[in-house]
Design a protein around this motif. Structure first.
Motif, short mmCIF file in Angstrom:
data_model
loop_
_atom_site.label_atom_id
_atom_site.label_comp_id
_atom_site.label_asym_id
_atom_site.label_seq_id
_atom_site.Cartn_x
_atom_site.Cartn_y
_atom_site.Cartn_z
N GLU A 18 0.83 -1.29 -0.07
CA GLU A 18 -0.04 0.14 0.03
C GLU A 18 0.87 1.33 -0.22
O GLU A 18 0.57 2.17 -0.82
CB GLU A 18 -1.07 -0.10 1.08
CG GLU A 18 -1.81 1.25 1.17
CD GLU A 18 -3.12 0.80 1.76
OE1 GLU A 18 -3.48 -0.22 2.02
OE2 GLU A 18 -4.40 1.69 1.82
N GLN A 19 1.87 1.37 0.87
CA GLN A 19 2.64 2.52 0.92
C GLN A 19 3.52 2.88 -0.35
O GLN A 19 3.57 3.90 -0.89
CB GLN A 19 3.69 2.28 2.00
CG GLN A 19 3.18 3.08 3.29
CD GLN A 19 4.15 2.92 4.39
OE1 GLN A 19 5.15 2.08 4.38
NE2 GLN A 19 4.18 3.85 5.21
N ALA A 20 4.05 1.64 -1.01
CA ALA A 20 4.96 1.98 -1.87
C ALA A 20 3.90 2.18 -3.11
O ALA A 20 4.29 2.99 -4.12
CB ALA A 20 5.43 0.56 -2.45
N LEU A 21 2.89 1.66 -3.42
CA LEU A 21 1.83 2.04 -4.56
C LEU A 21 1.32 3.37 -4.31
O LEU A 21 1.32 4.13 -5.22
CB LEU A 21 0.68 0.93 -4.47
CG LEU A 21 -0.24 1.24 -5.57
CD1 LEU A 21 0.67 1.06 -7.03
CD2 LEU A 21 -1.09 0.24 -5.51
N GLU A 22 0.99 3.93 -2.93
CA GLU A 22 0.71 5.29 -2.83
C GLU A 22 1.69 6.11 -3.39
O GLU A 22 1.28 7.26 -4.05
CB GLU A 22 0.27 5.33 -1.27
CG GLU A 22 -0.41 7.07 -1.21
CD GLU A 22 -1.39 6.99 -0.02
OE1 GLU A 22 -1.67 6.00 0.80
OE2 GLU A 22 -1.73 8.40 0.19
N SER A 81 3.24 10.42 -6.78
CA SER A 81 4.27 11.15 -7.60
C SER A 81 3.96 10.84 -9.42
O SER A 81 4.21 11.86 -10.10
CB SER A 81 5.74 10.72 -7.39
OG SER A 81 6.02 9.24 -8.04
N ALA A 82 3.40 9.81 -9.81
CA ALA A 82 3.14 9.70 -11.17
C ALA A 82 1.90 10.52 -11.58
O ALA A 82 2.07 11.36 -12.43
CB ALA A 82 2.40 8.35 -11.48
N LEU A 83 0.92 10.84 -10.71
CA LEU A 83 -0.11 11.92 -11.08
C LEU A 83 0.32 13.40 -10.79
O LEU A 83 -0.22 14.01 -11.50
CB LEU A 83 -1.26 11.49 -9.89
CG LEU A 83 -2.69 12.05 -10.24
CD1 LEU A 83 -3.06 11.19 -11.62
CD2 LEU A 83 -3.64 11.64 -9.17
#
Ligand code: AMP
Ligand code: MG
Length: 651
Positions: free
Chosen positions: A254-258, A263-265
């Motif tokens: 969850e943390q890595a994905l968030e 940053s992608a967005l």
């Protein structure tokens, strides 16, 4: 809308995902997504002409100059005053004195054309003062050193293009929203315009999610798979006007994905993820979206097949999409739902996919309440195109390559009946009906025999529907050849007993079936098939892998087992390769497959029985040159050699 309601109530959803209880009908999901995104201002960006190709113009362009910028000669000849030549004729030539200059392209005239004179002028040259027409050089004769004779009259304006006659200064040259192609670039260049303001391509970030994903080019670790969606989604976004930035695969954390999503967005206009949308454990991306911006998720679960787990969101007016993990599902949902939105953001017109009408040869069942997409291969039937379903479930990516397009079954239909005429959306702008059509049981030997034909420019399509399906297709005249391997218990012979009127047998090759095991396994090494099976049955720790009911291989296994049902019997994959993979990966200790597959997988092999893989040839198609080419390839020295090298025995 009682139907939509029943879809809603039939939907499932776990407690902690209360807001995503509903699986929405396709149309409603699209409507919600678009309502959250549009209208929006299309951002413009200045681009050089060469970089503007394929973009959409963001502003009107007004012509800054006249084109041509001056009155211009259209021919090689002489600039004249038409009144001087009013009386010119065959019998009454008019003599004109040449002025002392030659107007080439790019040369500004210095001297006026006075009555009784003419000035030599090249195509594209500016018409000099005083002149009002051009006489073609072909219509004149030299008369002494510095004069010409003209024997025909000219009308005023003849062979002159007036300034601004092509494009007038101040005229609207191109309108906002115009797609810039080579013609538009030509018009802009003619006006001296080097840069235009185009709709800025949306910057789209792409992330794959899943602990199991490995990027192509890296070695595959056990239980891992290659990241297909990353590559295919990135390409599809570029195809539809997006500026892509693929950011790799993120583990299900969850943390890595968030932090990856944030940053992608931050650096893009749109974020497309894939995987992790099924409502199970490890399903975290949709939770994160709730924290990324308003309004958040607008649809999670859409009544599509494949593609139900699609998740659509808008975070602070940026679309955030989570495509289903299975590549085929990801592609269909992407093309059906995301592409229209992406193109609109890019200022591009909707896609105009080519469509054809075709008949389906078999009944296709469909789930009530879900819009279903079915990939099809097109072949030429006796009266029009036939569309063979090629889908192998939503996990298959190869069906994309074998398919020519897809058909859509309405959410309210439970089936598409056999012989129904239906619309096929093509993947490419043109139908490519294959030269040779082979429908039936598939064998890698077939690829080996047909390879030289493909290299010679013939298209060969083989559609795997099993022996019986192939025979039915052959009887209906939908293929040239049907490869079959059917054993007739009564006559104890292969294939011939199954032929009917209009079909003839073309012998193919023999495939040795036998027991596969990992090399060095003492339960099998060095034994014959019956002994090996006896040893396997005697060891309760020994697990087998079976084959599906109806497979020729299954008959052989059952014969060897003599009614025994050892552990693994109910594991019944549908292909030779799956049996070999199960044994190689230690999920099973033995199974039955064909020799070439056993050898290619590096497994031990105990030969058991030879199977006849032959072709039912449709007699009416026998004289077709491409069928003859196939028969030649099959009988050729080189054809037989490659089959033998791969472990087959040509008949
Ligand atoms: P998920 O929705 O993450 O549970 O994924 C569903 C299925 O799709 C699983 O079998 C995944 O391994 C597979 N999958 C997910 N992402 C990808 C990907 N990027 N490329 C290929 N397969 C994927
Ligand atoms: Mg996953």
């Amino acid at each position: 809308m009682s139907n939509a309601k029943s879809i809603h109530s039939a939907a499932d959803g776990s407690i902690d995902q209360g807001q995503f209880l509903a699986v929405l009908p396709r149309e409603e999901a699209i409507a919600r997504f678009e309502a959250a995104l549009f209208p929006r201002i299309v951002q413009g960006e200045r681009r050089k002409l060469a970089q503007a190709l394929g973009c959409s113009l963001a502003e009107d362009v007004t012509a800054p100059i006249d084109v041509p910028p001056f009155d211009r000669s259209n021919v090689d000849g002489f600039a004249v005053r038409s009144a001087d030549l009013a009386a010119a004729g065959e019998a009454t030539p008019v003599r004109l004195i040449l002025n002392d200059e030659v107007i080439a392209c790019g040369t500004a005239p210095m001297r006026p054309v006075l009555s009784g004179t003419a000035t030599p002028i090249a195509t594209g040259g500016p018409v000099p003062r005083g002149a009002d027409a051009i006489v073609m050089v072909e219509h004149t004769q030299p008369s002494g050193n510095r004069a010409i004779e003209v024997r025909r009259a000219v009308s005023p304006g003849q062979f002159v293009s007036y300034a601004g006659s092509d494009i007038a200064r101040g005229e609207a040259l191109l309108r906002a929203g115009t797609m810039i192609g080579s013609r538009e670039i030509g018009m802009l260049a003619a006006c001296g315009i080097a840069e235009v303001v185009v709709a800025r391509r949306p910057r789209v970030a792409i992330l794959s999610t899943g602990d199991e994903l490995v990027q192509p080019g890296m070695p595959l670790r056990p239980a891992a798979i290659y990241d297909t969606n990353g590559a295919v989604v990135t390409a599809a976004i570029a195809e539809n006007g997006g500026e892509t930035s693929f950011l790799g695969a993120v583990p299900d954390d969850e943390q890595a994905l968030e932090s990856a999503m944030r940053s992608a967005l931050a650096g893009s206009d749109m974020l497309v993820l894939s995987g992790g949308t099924s409502k199970g454990a490890g399903d975290i991306s949709h939770r994160i979206i709730g924290r990324l911006g308003k309004p958040g998720i607008v649809a999670h679960g859409v009544a599509l097949k494949p593609g139900k787990p699609l998740c659509l969101a808008v975070c602070d007016s940026k679309p955030v999409v989570i495509l289903p993990g299975f590549p085929t599902s990801a592609m269909f949902t992407f093309h059906d739902i995301i592409v229209p939105v992406l193109r609109r953001m890019a200022g591009l017109p909707p896609r105009n996919d080519a469509k054809v009408s075709a008949r389906v040869p078999v009944r296709i069942t469909s789930e009530l309440g879900r819009t279903e997409f079915v990939m099809v291969s097109l072949v030429e039937g006796n009266d029009g195109l036939i569309a063979y379903p090629t889908g192998k479930g939503s996990g298959a990516i190869t069906s994309f390559a074998q398919a020519d397009g897809f058909l859509r079954i309405d959410a309210l239909a439970e089936q598409l009946p056999a012989n129904a005429e239906t619309e096929i959306t093509l993947f490419t702008p043109h139908v490519r009906v294959p030269d040779l059509v082979i429908i039936g049981s598939h064998c890698i030997g077939l690829d080996l025999v047909t390879a030289p034909m493909a290299h010679a420019g013939l298209t060969v399509r083989s559609i795997a529907v099993g022996s019986l399906g192939g025979l039915a297709a052959a009887r209906r005249g939908e293929c040239d050849l049907a490869p079959i391997h059917l054993f007739d218990e009564k006559s104890e012979s292969y294939n011939t007993p199954f032929l009917t009127e209009g079909l003839e047998l073309v012998p193919g090759w023999r495939r040795m079936q036998g027991i596969v095991f990992r090399k060095g396994d003492p339960r099998f090494e060095g034994f014959g098939p019956e002994e090996a099976v006896r040893a396997a049955l005697a060891d309760t720790a020994c697990i087998m892998v079976n084959r599906n009911q109806g497979a020729g291989t299954r008959i052989l296994i059952d014969r060897l087992l003599e009614g025994a049902r050892p552990e693994g019997y109910w594991n019944q994959p549908r292909s030779h390769n799956a049996v070999a993979a199960a044994v190689a990966q230690h999920r099973a200790d033995w199974g039955m497959t064909i020799a070439p597959v056993a050898h290619a997988t590096g497994l031990g092999f105990i030969p058991y029985a030879e199977e006849h893989y032959d072709f039912a040839l449709v007699k009416a198609r026998k004289q077709r040159p491409v069928v003859q080419a196939f028969l030649d390839a099959l009988a050729s020295e080189s054809g037989r050699n490659v089959l033998e090298q791969a472990g087959f025995r040509p008949a």
